[in-house]
Design a protein around this motif. Sequence first.
Motif, PDB file in Angstrom:
ATOM      1  N   GLY A 152      -6.497  11.961  -5.218  1.00  0.00           N
ATOM      2  CA  GLY A 152      -7.405  11.524  -4.171  1.00  0.00           C
ATOM      3  C   GLY A 152      -7.658  12.478  -3.034  1.00  0.00           C
ATOM      4  O   GLY A 152      -8.370  12.137  -2.077  1.00  0.00           O
ATOM      5  N   TYR A 153      -7.119  13.700  -3.108  1.00  0.00           N
ATOM      6  CA  TYR A 153      -7.375  14.673  -2.047  1.00  0.00           C
ATOM      7  C   TYR A 153      -8.785  15.231  -2.160  1.00  0.00           C
ATOM      8  O   TYR A 153      -9.326  15.394  -3.262  1.00  0.00           O
ATOM      9  N   TYR A 154      -9.356  15.534  -0.990  1.00  0.00           N
ATOM     10  CA  TYR A 154     -10.602  16.289  -0.904  1.00  0.00           C
ATOM     11  C   TYR A 154     -10.190  17.742  -0.703  1.00  0.00           C
ATOM     12  O   TYR A 154      -9.514  18.089   0.275  1.00  0.00           O
ATOM     13  N   ALA A 186       0.834  -1.205   0.000  1.00  0.00           N
ATOM     14  CA  ALA A 186       0.000   0.000   0.000  1.00  0.00           C
ATOM     15  C   ALA A 186       0.868   1.255   0.000  1.00  0.00           C
ATOM     16  O   ALA A 186       1.926   1.294   0.631  1.00  0.00           O
ATOM     17  N   GLU A 187       0.405   2.262  -0.750  1.00  0.00           N
ATOM     18  CA  GLU A 187       1.066   3.555  -0.712  1.00  0.00           C
ATOM     19  C   GLU A 187       0.906   4.159   0.680  1.00  0.00           C
ATOM     20  O   GLU A 187      -0.167   4.040   1.291  1.00  0.00           O
ATOM     21  N   PRO A 188       1.945   4.802   1.194  1.00  0.00           N
ATOM     22  CA  PRO A 188       1.778   5.447   2.502  1.00  0.00           C
ATOM     23  C   PRO A 188       0.730   6.542   2.418  1.00  0.00           C
ATOM     24  O   PRO A 188       0.572   7.177   1.367  1.00  0.00           O
ATOM     25  N   PRO A 189      -0.034   6.766   3.448  1.00  0.00           N
ATOM     26  CA  PRO A 189      -1.061   7.819   3.403  1.00  0.00           C
ATOM     27  C   PRO A 189      -0.420   9.191   3.189  1.00  0.00           C
ATOM     28  O   PRO A 189       0.681   9.464   3.672  1.00  0.00           O
ATOM     29  N   ARG A 190      -1.108  10.022   2.453  1.00  0.00           N
ATOM     30  CA  ARG A 190      -0.588  11.368   2.177  1.00  0.00           C
ATOM     31  C   ARG A 190      -0.996  12.299   3.315  1.00  0.00           C
ATOM     32  O   ARG A 190      -2.080  12.166   3.885  1.00  0.00           O
ATOM     33  N   PRO A 191      -0.162  13.284   3.631  1.00  0.00           N
ATOM     34  CA  PRO A 191      -0.517  14.207   4.713  1.00  0.00           C
ATOM     35  C   PRO A 191      -1.654  15.128   4.316  1.00  0.00           C
ATOM     36  O   PRO A 191      -1.844  15.446   3.137  1.00  0.00           O
ATOM     37  N   PRO A 250      -7.367  12.021   2.373  1.00  0.00           N
ATOM     38  CA  PRO A 250      -6.532  13.187   2.705  1.00  0.00           C
ATOM     39  C   PRO A 250      -7.202  14.463   2.206  1.00  0.00           C
ATOM     40  O   PRO A 250      -7.960  14.446   1.225  1.00  0.00           O
ATOM     41  N   PHE A 251      -6.921  15.571   2.864  1.00  0.00           N
ATOM     42  CA  PHE A 251      -7.597  16.815   2.483  1.00  0.00           C
ATOM     43  C   PHE A 251      -6.625  17.979   2.389  1.00  0.00           C
ATOM     44  O   PHE A 251      -5.595  18.023   3.069  1.00  0.00           O
ATOM     45  N   PHE A 252      -6.977  18.895   1.496  1.00  0.00           N
ATOM     46  CA  PHE A 252      -6.338  20.211   1.418  1.00  0.00           C
ATOM     47  C   PHE A 252      -7.437  21.229   1.621  1.00  0.00           C
ATOM     48  O   PHE A 252      -8.410  21.281   0.864  1.00  0.00           O
TER      49      PHE A 252
END
Length: 635
Positions: free
Chosen positions: A125-127, A28-33, A163-165
Amino acid sequence: MLTSVSSVQFSLAVLFLTAIAFEMPAKAEPPRPNIVWIMSEDNSKHYLKHFDINGVATPAIESMAKHGVTFDRAFSNAPVCSTARSTLITGCYGPRIGTQYHRRSQFVPLPEGVEMFPVYLRDVGYYTTNNSKTDYNALIGEEPWDESSKKASWKNRPEPSTPFFHVETHGQSHEGQLHFNEAATENPTSFSQEDVHVPPYLPDTKLTRFTAAYYRDRISIIDSKVEQTLADLKAAGQLENTFVFYFGDHGGVLPRSKGYVFESGLHVPLVVRVPENYRDLTDRELGSRTNGFVSFIDFAPTVLNLAGVEPPESIDGTAFLGEGVSSVVVDTRDTTFSYSDRMDEKYDLVRAVRVGDWKYIRYFEAQYPNSLENEYRYNMLAYQQWRKMAAESNLTPEQLAFFRPRPVEALFDLSKDPDEVENLALSGEHGSRLMEMRKRLLDHLKSTNDLGFYPEAVFLREGRDNPVQFGVENSQKIAKYIDTANIALLPWDQATSPLIAAMNSGDPWVRYWAFCAASAKVASDPAARTSATLDDSLLKLASRQTLDSEPLVAARAVEFLAILGKVDPREVLNRCVKRSQDEVETLQILNIAAYFHANGDSDFPIDADALEFNFPIDPKGEIKRRLNHFANPPR
């Protein structure tokens, strides 16, 4: 050599391991901050004690700094909202992509290969949410936000693991908060009015002190907003998964800050809180500070880099945090470029560069004082009082400078003169430094094909569809316009011949810049004015060019003659307005009229009723603001 038995065993082992490999899920890809931007409107770093001894304490922002990094030299590239935000969302210099005017007369398309950067976050995949200010000067291409509204929040993401911005903008520090009436000045302020710092270029009055103290109280409100955001992230268990940026969206907001390329208009506070779970994305110690220069062109690539997304090659900025970014290298960055063009109805082309503690400003329309009328600015009582005191000559030279024609160039040593009041450009002691800084800015303007050297109306007619390509195709012309404007840097006896040649050019915008250079030179240099007044050939040429086929060139020609005291410019300016078919072109002609209405060496009050327009006037538009100004007696 393997035996037949061992060969079979080996083959079975390979088959077994291969089967396991096919059955195992991919790593799995590490989760993005997560990444959050908290922006406060219109405040430079000077109002926060964390950055300036004269500021107010901001406990929440200071707590971020203890668990993160303080950037002591962070800069907006433009000193006003729409231009600054257009830079933030694209990572591109405004004058290169055509977004440098506040506010845009028309939207321009984004450069080829560039989207507003949250698009790239959405793609992985960011919200993405924005609450809620946009104020961009470019057309939105692909939608950058999952939601952009006053209800937008990272809390609305579809899954807790998404993950969100998130961007939130707080207007409690906006310039409009200082548009109070006289009665409000009798109210107490939490920040001591007696102890508040008044910069030397402002009059030290009760009103100025109230305004400065009251504004620091607004910064305290901003700090409470930061505190709430941090608390929300912590309550949701997301604080240590989230990079939190706090910064001002440009400088401001006391007089001579917002809208001007002084440090008070550009130097912003920036603190980035580093989450525990992503400490490996920065090689800095928590609680550290850096003097490395970062500017708004760098924010988009920094967010993308933290998110593990490759920034587009066609943007101008460089990441200052994230994987592969060396703090040692960032700490060596020492340069920022800035720009100012039209602000609402007020035209004034200014460019600047800062290198370390040295600042160079080039005033391409030096004939105009910084005080040139801008209706929104003068809603502030402190501006009104300052102007009234200037009219009464009841000020120091540093305080009067705002209302006088400017030098064509200025050089400041910020280590000794942080308020930028001592111009060293004419000091022989700093001649080599001046030449170095001048060249640094000139090279930048030409290498970026600065579109500001086309009048806005011409750019919109000819280059709006693809600003960057237009700049590339016309790079030689832009360089010629810049060189023509820079004739103003020459001594008058060396400037006359190239000016006359340029005034006779077949290119109308060479003629335009030649007259502008002449006006800037004679307005800022009394000796040049005397010499120009005695030059019959120059005066005859300028007089002939008041009939130029281009209304803007004719307006520039009569501006030059009027500054010399040779003509009343109003008849020619009225004729230029009547000939113009373009609202944007007309607005710039009215800018020249506004200069003579109130700010020239000799006042020529403009009669708004005498102006004839070829189009209906927007009752809420920029031209209407100029007409409102003309309806009032000169000030």
